[in-house]
Write an enzyme that holds these catalytic residues in place. Structure first.
Site, short mmCIF file in Angstrom:
data_model
loop_
_atom_site.label_atom_id
_atom_site.label_comp_id
_atom_site.label_asym_id
_atom_site.label_seq_id
_atom_site.Cartn_x
_atom_site.Cartn_y
_atom_site.Cartn_z
N HIS A 217 -56.12 -42.55 -11.26
CA HIS A 217 -57.16 -43.52 -11.62
C HIS A 217 -57.11 -44.77 -10.75
O HIS A 217 -58.01 -45.62 -10.82
CB HIS A 217 -57.01 -43.89 -13.10
CG HIS A 217 -58.29 -44.30 -13.75
ND1 HIS A 217 -59.46 -44.50 -13.06
CD2 HIS A 217 -58.59 -44.56 -15.06
CE1 HIS A 217 -60.42 -44.86 -13.90
NE2 HIS A 217 -59.91 -44.89 -15.12
N THR B 261 -53.52 -25.15 -9.52
CA THR B 261 -52.45 -24.45 -10.22
C THR B 261 -53.06 -23.59 -11.32
O THR B 261 -54.01 -24.00 -11.98
CB THR B 261 -51.43 -25.44 -10.84
OG1 THR B 261 -50.41 -24.70 -11.51
CG2 THR B 261 -52.08 -26.40 -11.80
#
Length: 422
Positions: A393, A340
């Site tokens: 994560h 993006t």
């Protein structure tokens, strides 16, 4: 008389909102002609007529939510253009037959007569399929709903208003103080404008909140010196455009650098399914595009197999389709990683949100000239960009994410090898 129904759209799409009727009551329609534009969670699609005829009635208006199989209109295959619904005429024919019945002596008890009247009033209610469905869900009697439509047709929002009114009455009886507090939160002394969220905006909001609730999202940052990228573009842009018919932009460099880094750090090109990690052996890179209706992320397929011209061509085509509302479902599905670019709007630094179920997204920002200390301790003005890599994560460790972003930085700062290897 034939019914116009919402057809099967795609495996993941079961409902939508009527964005616009492309024809009006009385219009002649040929088989295959688009009759209505439907806004779904991701793209706008056109519903085509399955037969030829005249549209005599629209039963679901613009802005109404509909599901696959819902009837949204009626067509008369034998009618002439300009015809109107036959319902009023049928009612007028029935009225003389009903009058004598009203004059006959009442033999039934008052209680039975009341029940008969009530059941009759329910049957006489004119409501869209979506409104009837909503009434069933909320357990609302349609005969008690006050329609705002001047023609007396009950719509879903009328049902919602009736349900809200019932809930407010119940709440008022149980706790007047609580209602006062809620009113204070929603009412304003100064002018405001309330705008209904589009289906796509609702979906974007739902997905973004879902990502933040489900993923263990972290972001790592770095900065890249784009001196060599800008120099290479300046040297090659004219010949590149002349040869390939497309401009050599920044996105091809970033896309190829991302693909190279993902090959070295494959967990950032994976996703989680249950208790399994799905390692993707392909590189379908989503490129975020801002439109008037919100952000969409069309996918550049097999970016590892495309050269720079191929990547630029795909990005340009997908961007145009997004702005023209011509994207198809297959243009948006199946990406493995996203990029993006908030820099085109002037963003200096931001934290991009993951595009679920992907576990990685790269955020680009604007290019700023800054004084940089070089290896020989001299100071030079360099075009610098901050990069942000958000990752999940749950499967990507910080070490791997940081190293992946550093690898992207290294390839962008030495774009000659990237261009040759690309």
């Amino acid at each position: 008389m034939q019914e116009i129904k919402i057809p099967e759209l795609a495996e993941s799409i079961t409902e939508g909102t009527i964005a616009e009727w492309l024809v009006k009551e009385g219009d002649k329609v040929e088989k295959g002609d688009p009759v209505v534009e439907l806004e779904t969670d991701k793209v706008n699609v056109e519903v085509n007529a399955e037969f030829s005829g005249v549209l005599v009635e629209i039963t679901a208006g613009e802005g109404e939510d509909v599901e696959v199989g819902d009837v949204i209109g009626k067509m008369d295959e034998s009618a002439e253009a300009g015809s109107t619904p036959a319902e009023p005429e049928e009612k007028s024919k029935q009225e003389p037959e009903e009058e004598p019945k009203a004059e006959q002596p009442k033999e039934e008890s008052p209680k039975k007569e009341e029940e008969k009247t009530d059941s009759g009033s329910k049957a006489d209610v004119i409501a869209s399929p979506a409104a009837r469905k909503r009434a069933r869900e909320l357990n609302i009697d349609l005969s008690e709903v006050s329609p705002r439509d001047p023609l007396g047709r009950v719509r879903p929002e009328d049902v919602d208003a009736a349900a809200k009114g019932s809930a407010e009455k119940a709440s008022d009886k149980s706790s007047g103080k609580k209602e006062t507090k809620e009113t204070e939160k929603t009412e304003f002394d100064k002018p405001v404008e309330r705008i209904k969220m589009s289906r796509r905006r609702q979906t974007i909001a739902k997905n973004l909140v879902g990502v933040q609730q489900e993923a263990a999202m972290l972001t790592t940052f770095n900065e890249v010196d784009l001196t060599n990228v800008m120099k290479l573009r300046s040297e090659r842009k004219e010949k590149f455009a002349e040869k390939h018919g497309v401009k050599l932009g920044f996105m091809s460099f970033f896309t190829k650098a991302v693909v190279g880094a993902l090959k070295e750090f494959p967990l950032l090109n994976a996703e989680i399914q249950g208790n399994e990690i799905v390692m993707k052996k392909f590189y379908d890179i989503g490129i975020a595009v801002s439109t008037d209706d919100g952000l969409v992320v069309p996918v550049v397929r097999d970016a590892d197999r495309l050269d720079f011209a191929g990547v630029e061509r795909e990005i340009a085509e997908l961007g145009k389709k997004a702005r023209d509302k011509k994207l198809k479902m297959e243009d948006l599905q199946g990406g493995s990683f996203s990029i993006t670019n908030g820099g085109i709007f002037g963003s200096m630094l931001s934290t991009p949100i993951l595009n679920a179920p992907q576990v990685g997204i790269l955020g680009m920002h604007n290019i700023q000239k800054r004084a940089m200390v070089m290896p020989d301790d001299t100071i030079e003005v360099r075009p610098m960009m901050y990069l942000a890599l958000s990752y999940d994560h749950r499967i990507v460790d910080g070490k791997e994410a940081v190293q992946c972003l550093v690898r992207i930085k290294e390839m962008l700062e030495d774009p000659y090898d990237l261009l040759l290897e690309g």
